[in-house]
Design an enzyme around this catalytic site. Sequence first.
Site, mmCIF file in Angstrom:
data_model
loop_
_atom_site.group_PDB
_atom_site.id
_atom_site.type_symbol
_atom_site.label_atom_id
_atom_site.label_comp_id
_atom_site.label_asym_id
_atom_site.label_seq_id
_atom_site.Cartn_x
_atom_site.Cartn_y
_atom_site.Cartn_z
ATOM 1 N N ASP A 102 0.843 -1.196 0.000
ATOM 2 C CA ASP A 102 0.000 0.000 0.000
ATOM 3 C C ASP A 102 0.878 1.247 0.000
ATOM 4 O OD1 ASP A 102 -2.439 -1.302 -0.100
ATOM 5 O OD2 ASP A 102 -2.323 -1.761 2.041
ATOM 6 N N ALA A 119 5.238 -3.816 -8.362
ATOM 7 C CA ALA A 119 5.587 -5.204 -8.040
ATOM 8 C C ALA A 119 6.427 -5.842 -9.150
ATOM 9 C CB ALA A 119 4.309 -6.008 -7.814
ATOM 10 N N PHE A 212 -14.217 -4.629 3.939
ATOM 11 C CA PHE A 212 -13.187 -5.321 3.137
ATOM 12 C C PHE A 212 -13.391 -5.008 1.653
ATOM 13 C CE2 PHE A 212 -13.148 -8.903 6.517
ATOM 14 C CZ PHE A 212 -12.142 -8.283 7.240
ATOM 15 N N HIS A 262 -7.110 -19.763 -2.278
ATOM 16 C CA HIS A 262 -6.243 -19.141 -1.271
ATOM 17 C C HIS A 262 -7.177 -18.442 -0.281
ATOM 18 C CE1 HIS A 262 -2.705 -17.048 0.323
ATOM 19 N NE2 HIS A 262 -3.366 -15.912 0.255
HETATM 20 C C1 LIG Z 1 -3.021 -11.954 -2.593
HETATM 21 C C2 LIG Z 1 -2.707 -10.559 -2.069
HETATM 22 C C3 LIG Z 1 -1.854 -10.427 -0.986
HETATM 23 C C4 LIG Z 1 -1.535 -9.153 -0.482
HETATM 24 N N1 LIG Z 1 -0.675 -9.044 0.579
HETATM 25 C C5 LIG Z 1 -0.292 -7.840 1.029
HETATM 26 C C6 LIG Z 1 0.679 -7.681 2.077
HETATM 27 O O1 LIG Z 1 1.178 -8.673 2.618
HETATM 28 N N2 LIG Z 1 1.024 -6.430 2.462
HETATM 29 C C7 LIG Z 1 0.497 -5.321 1.871
HETATM 30 O O2 LIG Z 1 0.867 -4.210 2.252
HETATM 31 N N3 LIG Z 1 -0.414 -5.414 0.872
HETATM 32 C C8 LIG Z 1 -0.806 -6.641 0.435
HETATM 33 N N4 LIG Z 1 -1.720 -6.753 -0.610
HETATM 34 C C9 LIG Z 1 -2.298 -5.528 -1.164
HETATM 35 C C10 LIG Z 1 -1.414 -4.942 -2.268
HETATM 36 O O3 LIG Z 1 -0.167 -4.547 -1.737
HETATM 37 C C11 LIG Z 1 -2.163 -3.752 -2.818
HETATM 38 O O4 LIG Z 1 -3.285 -4.167 -3.563
HETATM 39 C C12 LIG Z 1 -1.316 -2.777 -3.603
HETATM 40 O O5 LIG Z 1 -2.078 -1.581 -3.754
HETATM 41 C C13 LIG Z 1 -0.913 -3.261 -5.000
HETATM 42 O O6 LIG Z 1 0.014 -4.258 -4.949
HETATM 43 P P1 LIG Z 1 0.439 -5.067 -6.302
HETATM 44 O O7 LIG Z 1 1.539 -5.954 -5.929
HETATM 45 O O8 LIG Z 1 -0.738 -5.644 -6.933
HETATM 46 O O9 LIG Z 1 0.980 -3.833 -7.162
HETATM 47 P P2 LIG Z 1 1.320 -3.634 -8.710
HETATM 48 O O10 LIG Z 1 1.198 -4.873 -9.484
HETATM 49 O O11 LIG Z 1 2.613 -2.898 -8.752
HETATM 50 O O12 LIG Z 1 0.142 -2.672 -9.188
HETATM 51 C C14 LIG Z 1 -0.198 -1.505 -8.453
HETATM 52 C C15 LIG Z 1 -0.891 -0.498 -9.338
HETATM 53 O O13 LIG Z 1 0.068 0.064 -10.244
HETATM 54 C C16 LIG Z 1 -0.313 -0.167 -11.580
HETATM 55 N N5 LIG Z 1 0.949 -0.450 -12.298
HETATM 56 C C17 LIG Z 1 1.728 -1.542 -12.191
HETATM 57 N N6 LIG Z 1 2.834 -1.424 -12.959
HETATM 58 C C18 LIG Z 1 2.743 -0.206 -13.558
HETATM 59 C C19 LIG Z 1 3.585 0.527 -14.442
HETATM 60 N N7 LIG Z 1 4.731 0.022 -14.878
HETATM 61 N N8 LIG Z 1 3.162 1.764 -14.863
HETATM 62 C C20 LIG Z 1 1.995 2.271 -14.423
HETATM 63 N N9 LIG Z 1 1.165 1.631 -13.570
HETATM 64 C C21 LIG Z 1 1.538 0.403 -13.141
HETATM 65 C C22 LIG Z 1 -1.280 -1.350 -11.536
HETATM 66 O O14 LIG Z 1 -2.191 -1.337 -12.627
HETATM 67 C C23 LIG Z 1 -1.996 -1.080 -10.218
HETATM 68 O O15 LIG Z 1 -2.998 -0.111 -10.362
HETATM 69 C C24 LIG Z 1 -2.081 -8.004 -1.101
HETATM 70 C C25 LIG Z 1 -2.958 -8.146 -2.199
HETATM 71 C C26 LIG Z 1 -3.276 -9.402 -2.684
HETATM 72 C C27 LIG Z 1 -4.206 -9.531 -3.853
#
Ligand SMILES: Cc1cc2nc3c(=O)[nH]c(=O)nc-3n(C[C@H](O)[C@H](O)[C@H](O)COP(=O)(O)OP(=O)(O)OC[C@H]3O[C@@H](n4cnc5c(N)ncnc54)[C@H](O)[C@@H]3O)c2cc1C
Length: 289
Positions: A102, A119, A212, A262
């Site tokens: 986040d 990510a 949620f 999951h």
């Molecule tokens: C299974 C699961 C487990 C989770 N566990 C945790 C946890 O342990 N701790 C925690 O803090 N949060 C957790 N989250 C929440 C998650 O961190 C948030 O949803 C966060 O906002 C996005 O993470 P992401 O890895 O999907 O990000 P990303 O895949 O990086 O995407 C984030 C946003 O950026 C956009 N984006 C991605 N790449 C680019 C780019 N190159 N250019 C422009 N835009 C881009 C995507 O479209 C999206 O809107 C979890 C979510 C899920 C589904």
Amino acid sequence: MGSPLSFSFELFPPRTPEGAAKLPSAIAELAAVGPDYFSVTHGAGGSAQEGTYETLVAVVEHSGVEAVPHLTCVGSTRANIAAQLERYRAAGVKRIVALRGDLPAEATSASAPGEFHYASELVSFIRESHGDAFKIQVAAYPEMHPQAPSPAVDFENFRRKVEAGADGALTQLFYNADAYFDFMERCGKAGITIPVVPGIMPITGFANTVRFCAGCGADLPRWVRLRLEQLQDDKPALQEFGLEVVTRLCETLLRNGAPGLHFYTINQAGPTLRLWKRLGLRAGAPTLA
Ligand SMILES: Cc1cc2nc3c(=O)[nH]c(=O)nc-3n(C[C@H](O)[C@H](O)[C@H](O)COP(=O)(O)OP(=O)(O)OC[C@H]3O[C@@H](n4cnc5c(N)ncnc54)[C@H](O)[C@@H]3O)c2cc1C
């Protein structure tokens, strides 16, 4: 014969002494049905690194089941992420859930401090620094990540994580099976073949379910919301209704090709195990009865 189904349980590092005291029994009860692994969340902004590690150790101590850390990257440095990866590798971790995490208040992904913004960059970094030592799971959003400008852009970003080396994905919670099937259809058209395991949040209350869903941009179908609202003062009836709704969701998903489930356990064994039992999943080698 297809690949075996994958069943996993998500925990978070307890935030209170009471929560810490209850965790070992929840882990032991959940472990008894034979999940493939427990995953452990990682707090936003790198705040709960120790908590994640301690909870991983608790999983191994109380269950012997594989323990999988979530690793978030936003706001972090390459050195910090590298140190965490080294520690996990030395501890025998084989799989990681790689996430952005986040954002700090009022930041955008691009403006957030730190050396990682998405990510996909974390996935690339893990592959560059550790090759295939870890299996990497990433997040998928059948109903779109709430900060994405459109489903198409969000899907392209999902594809970027797959191209960076993700082995599989876990979805955000959802209550519309069709959103998952639509996402999988888009994966098929894009040639994406990694398993995408639905994330399942048991329904245990009205207010928490609404919260949620609002928090992650998931649609709570109107009829479900209205029924939960109506039943909110009758806990047994609400829980029975919630169990029925989520059981039907899981059955629909599994019968139509989902590669596993999951469960977001919220550190409670009861709701997830009730679902497990209602689904007729068998201990050890889960298949639908
Ligand atoms: C299974 C699961 C487990 C989770 N566990 C945790 C946890 O342990 N701790 C925690 O803090 N949060 C957790 N989250 C929440 C998650 O961190 C948030 O949803 C966060 O906002 C996005 O993470 P992401 O890895 O999907 O990000 P990303 O895949 O990086 O995407 C984030 C946003 O950026 C956009 N984006 C991605 N790449 C680019 C780019 N190159 N250019 C422009 N835009 C881009 C995507 O479209 C999206 O809107 C979890 C979510 C899920 C589904």
